[in-house]
Every structure is written in C-alpha cells, then in structure tokens.
Design a protein around this motif. Structure first.
Motif, PDB file in Angstrom:
ATOM      1  N   LYS A 189     -42.960  22.227  61.482  1.00  0.00           N
ATOM      2  CA  LYS A 189     -43.642  21.451  62.520  1.00  0.00           C
ATOM      3  C   LYS A 189     -42.674  20.727  63.448  1.00  0.00           C
ATOM      4  CE  LYS A 189     -44.095  17.317  59.607  1.00  0.00           C
ATOM      5  NZ  LYS A 189     -45.044  16.357  58.986  1.00  0.00           N
ATOM      6  N   TYR A 190     -41.369  20.861  63.208  1.00  0.00           N
ATOM      7  CA  TYR A 190     -40.374  20.119  63.968  1.00  0.00           C
ATOM      8  C   TYR A 190     -39.878  20.920  65.169  1.00  0.00           C
ATOM      9  CZ  TYR A 190     -40.465  17.319  59.729  1.00  0.00           C
ATOM     10  OH  TYR A 190     -40.880  16.550  58.677  1.00  0.00           O
ATOM     11  N   ILE A 191     -39.614  20.211  66.264  1.00  0.00           N
ATOM     12  CA  ILE A 191     -39.225  20.846  67.525  1.00  0.00           C
ATOM     13  C   ILE A 191     -37.954  20.188  68.047  1.00  0.00           C
ATOM     14  CG2 ILE A 191     -39.921  21.360  69.908  1.00  0.00           C
ATOM     15  CD1 ILE A 191     -42.824  21.095  69.013  1.00  0.00           C
ATOM     16  N   SER A 192     -37.069  21.014  68.614  1.00  0.00           N
ATOM     17  CA  SER A 192     -35.846  20.493  69.226  1.00  0.00           C
ATOM     18  C   SER A 192     -35.525  21.305  70.473  1.00  0.00           C
ATOM     19  CB  SER A 192     -34.672  20.565  68.245  1.00  0.00           C
ATOM     20  OG  SER A 192     -33.483  20.097  68.852  1.00  0.00           O
ATOM     21  N   VAL A 193     -35.074  20.615  71.495  1.00  0.00           N
ATOM     22  CA  VAL A 193     -34.644  21.266  72.739  1.00  0.00           C
ATOM     23  C   VAL A 193     -33.197  20.882  72.993  1.00  0.00           C
ATOM     24  CG1 VAL A 193     -35.026  21.514  75.212  1.00  0.00           C
ATOM     25  CG2 VAL A 193     -36.984  21.201  73.682  1.00  0.00           C
ATOM     26  N   PRO A 194     -32.279  21.856  73.049  1.00  0.00           N
ATOM     27  CA  PRO A 194     -30.863  21.528  73.275  1.00  0.00           C
ATOM     28  C   PRO A 194     -30.655  20.841  74.612  1.00  0.00           C
ATOM     29  CG  PRO A 194     -31.121  23.793  72.525  1.00  0.00           C
ATOM     30  CD  PRO A 194     -32.492  23.284  72.876  1.00  0.00           C
ATOM     31  N   PRO A 195     -29.627  20.003  74.740  1.00  0.00           N
ATOM     32  CA  PRO A 195     -29.355  19.324  76.009  1.00  0.00           C
ATOM     33  C   PRO A 195     -28.956  20.297  77.105  1.00  0.00           C
ATOM     34  CG  PRO A 195     -27.555  18.989  74.465  1.00  0.00           C
ATOM     35  CD  PRO A 195     -28.672  19.623  73.679  1.00  0.00           C
ATOM     36  N   ASN A 196     -29.335  19.991  78.334  1.00  0.00           N
ATOM     37  CA  ASN A 196     -29.030  20.867  79.475  1.00  0.00           C
ATOM     38  C   ASN A 196     -27.546  20.923  79.800  1.00  0.00           C
ATOM     39  OD1 ASN A 196     -31.729  21.537  79.899  1.00  0.00           O
ATOM     40  ND2 ASN A 196     -32.079  19.713  81.169  1.00  0.00           N
ATOM     41  N   ASP A 197     -26.781  19.921  79.360  1.00  0.00           N
ATOM     42  CA  ASP A 197     -25.358  19.888  79.703  1.00  0.00           C
ATOM     43  C   ASP A 197     -24.487  20.624  78.685  1.00  0.00           C
ATOM     44  OD1 ASP A 197     -25.716  18.170  77.619  1.00  0.00           O
ATOM     45  OD2 ASP A 197     -24.633  16.478  78.503  1.00  0.00           O
ATOM     46  N   ASP A 198     -25.126  21.353  77.776  1.00  0.00           N
ATOM     47  CA  ASP A 198     -24.367  22.138  76.794  1.00  0.00           C
ATOM     48  C   ASP A 198     -24.017  23.486  77.409  1.00  0.00           C
ATOM     49  OD1 ASP A 198     -23.271  23.421  74.677  1.00  0.00           O
ATOM     50  OD2 ASP A 198     -25.092  23.511  73.465  1.00  0.00           O
ATOM     51  N   HIS A 199     -22.759  23.671  77.773  1.00  0.00           N
ATOM     52  CA  HIS A 199     -22.335  24.900  78.456  1.00  0.00           C
ATOM     53  C   HIS A 199     -21.506  25.808  77.546  1.00  0.00           C
ATOM     54  CE1 HIS A 199     -23.886  23.283  82.148  1.00  0.00           C
ATOM     55  NE2 HIS A 199     -23.101  22.213  82.049  1.00  0.00           N
ATOM     56  N   SER A 200     -21.567  25.595  76.248  1.00  0.00           N
ATOM     57  CA  SER A 200     -20.786  26.427  75.323  1.00  0.00           C
ATOM     58  C   SER A 200     -21.258  27.869  75.381  1.00  0.00           C
ATOM     59  CB  SER A 200     -20.923  25.886  73.897  1.00  0.00           C
ATOM     60  OG  SER A 200     -22.279  25.897  73.486  1.00  0.00           O
ATOM     61  N   GLY A 214     -36.273  14.664  58.426  1.00  0.00           N
ATOM     62  CA  GLY A 214     -37.305  14.742  59.455  1.00  0.00           C
ATOM     63  C   GLY A 214     -36.834  15.170  60.826  1.00  0.00           C
ATOM     64  N   LEU A 215     -35.602  15.688  60.905  1.00  0.00           N
ATOM     65  CA  LEU A 215     -35.054  16.127  62.183  1.00  0.00           C
ATOM     66  C   LEU A 215     -34.439  17.513  62.046  1.00  0.00           C
ATOM     67  CD1 LEU A 215     -33.166  12.877  63.257  1.00  0.00           C
ATOM     68  CD2 LEU A 215     -35.350  13.687  64.183  1.00  0.00           C
ATOM     69  N   ILE A 216     -34.395  18.265  63.167  1.00  0.00           N
ATOM     70  CA  ILE A 216     -33.659  19.528  63.181  1.00  0.00           C
ATOM     71  C   ILE A 216     -32.194  19.225  63.478  1.00  0.00           C
ATOM     72  CG2 ILE A 216     -33.344  21.738  64.347  1.00  0.00           C
ATOM     73  CD1 ILE A 216     -36.302  21.853  64.884  1.00  0.00           C
ATOM     74  N   LYS A 217     -31.333  19.619  62.565  1.00  0.00           N
ATOM     75  CA  LYS A 217     -29.906  19.398  62.743  1.00  0.00           C
ATOM     76  C   LYS A 217     -29.192  20.748  62.823  1.00  0.00           C
ATOM     77  CE  LYS A 217     -29.838  14.890  60.449  1.00  0.00           C
ATOM     78  NZ  LYS A 217     -29.180  14.056  59.411  1.00  0.00           N
TER      79      LYS A 217
END
Length: 222
Positions: A189-200, A214-217
């Motif tokens: 049920k957990y959702i994560s969106v990577p930061p837009n400034d990640d240019h790797s 309780g977090l996506i790591k």
C-alpha cells in the motif's frame, strides 16, 4: 496439419505463441520468420506474442526476434519467455550469458519457477505486465511501461517506468534493478516518487527498494 517451416504462430485465447522446431538453427528460424511476417503481416496485425514453445533462445536471440517482429509487423511482443507448462526452472542461458551483478542473478535463480513471469527485452512505453507472482525483466522498463506483481520485481536493467510489487498487500516484497529511477514505485500500500533532481544514469551496484518502518527505502546491494 504438418508444420510448414521451422517456426509458426499458434493462436490461443490470450494471444499468439511462436512454436519453434527444436531441430532448426536460429538462422533458419529468423529467416523463415522474416518471410512469414512479410507474407502475412496483415493477417497477424494487432495480435500479441505472449510466449515461445519448442526451443530455448538466449537473451540476444530473443532480442533479435523481438526487433524483427516489431519492425516488420503490427504484432506487439508482450513476452518471448518459454511456456510455463514447459519451463520449470530458469534457462541456463539466463545464468551464464547475461553479465549483470551477482545479487540480481541470485534473485532471478531463487525466484525461477511457475510462479515467475519472465520478460525478455526492453519494456517500451505502453507495455504492461500484471502477474500473480514474481516478475523478472531482462532489459529496461522505460517510461510509460508498467509492472504490477503480487510478488517481487527484479529488473536486469533500469526501471524508469511504473512498478508495483506486493500488489496484493505483501509488505515483504522487494524491487531490485541496476538503476531505480521509476516514475512511481509502490510496494503493497506504500507509494514513493523519486525526486525530479535525481539525474543518475548508472550505478556500480544494483539497488533494492523495500518497506522499512512504514516507508519505501532504497539501498545499494553490496
């Protein structure tokens, strides 16, 4: 009716399988498929390839077949994996011919079986895989492509699209890839969106996404 060549399309309710003569060489098969697609492209247009039977191809051969089909016809290649009814373990070619980080290979081997769906080749925009088990992709998952799996998701390439592991609520599910840069990632049920400034664009070690407190790591797989 007898076989008319080293390869033929077999229709099922869900799509087409490529039935391959186990005694034919890859060169014979690819040349015959090229002629078959030229002669009957209109007949098969709009169909989907969902599997392979009769002969095992390695990763490079599967990529060549996929490129040929998509370039010369309106057939969409969903998967060129072997039929589940005929494949009970990961193909040896997957173990010895794909040069990726060992942690990804170990996960692929551990998950091989009837509850694992293999996708050979890059998943392009518009492609979607929904599976009640684990999903393994030998290639990239491009933006606009999506994977939804009740189990783990392992990508021997980059994840740039949408992925949802543990979709039935399994919080122990993980997502592993050589580069984790999805448009959105979900685990249970957990959702994560990577930061837009990640240019790797490349990492030395594969990356693993998992649920913790309780977090996506996301961490490196050393």
């Amino acid at each position: 009716m007898g076989r008319k060549g080293p390869a033929e399309f077999k229709g099922t309710f869900n799509g087409l399988y490529i039935n391959v003569d186990s005694n034919a060489s890859f060169e014979e098969i690819i040349l015959f498929l090229e002629k078959l697609l030229k002669d009957k492209a209109d007949f098969y247009r709009g169909s989907k390839i969902i599997g392979l039977t009769g002969k095992s191809f390695n990763y490079r051969e599967k990529a060549m077949v996929e490129a040929l089909i998509e370039a010369q016809s309106g057939i969409e290649v969903i998967s060129l994996e072997e039929s589940v009814s005929e494949v009970k373990k990961v193909p040896e070619t997957l173990k010895v011919e794909i040069e990726k980080e060992s942690v990804v290979e170990k996960l692929v081997v551990a998950q091989a079986g009837a509850d694992t769906h293999f996708v050979y080749g890059t998943m392009r925009s518009g492609k979607s895989v929904h599976f009640a088990g684990h999903v393994v992709v030998v290639g990239d998952v491009n933006p606009g492509a999506e994977i939804i799996a009740e189990g783990n998701i392992v990508v021997m390439g980059r994840i740039l699209g949408f992925v949802h592991a543990g979709s039935s609520g399994d919080e122990s599910a993980v997502v592993v890839a050589n580069l984790l840069k999805p448009t959105q990632i979900r685990i249970a049920k957990y959702i994560s969106v990577p930061p837009n400034d990640d240019h790797s664009e490349h990492t030395v070690y594969p990356e693993r996404a998992f649920i913790s407190e309780g977090l996506i790591k996301i961490e490196k797989c050393h």
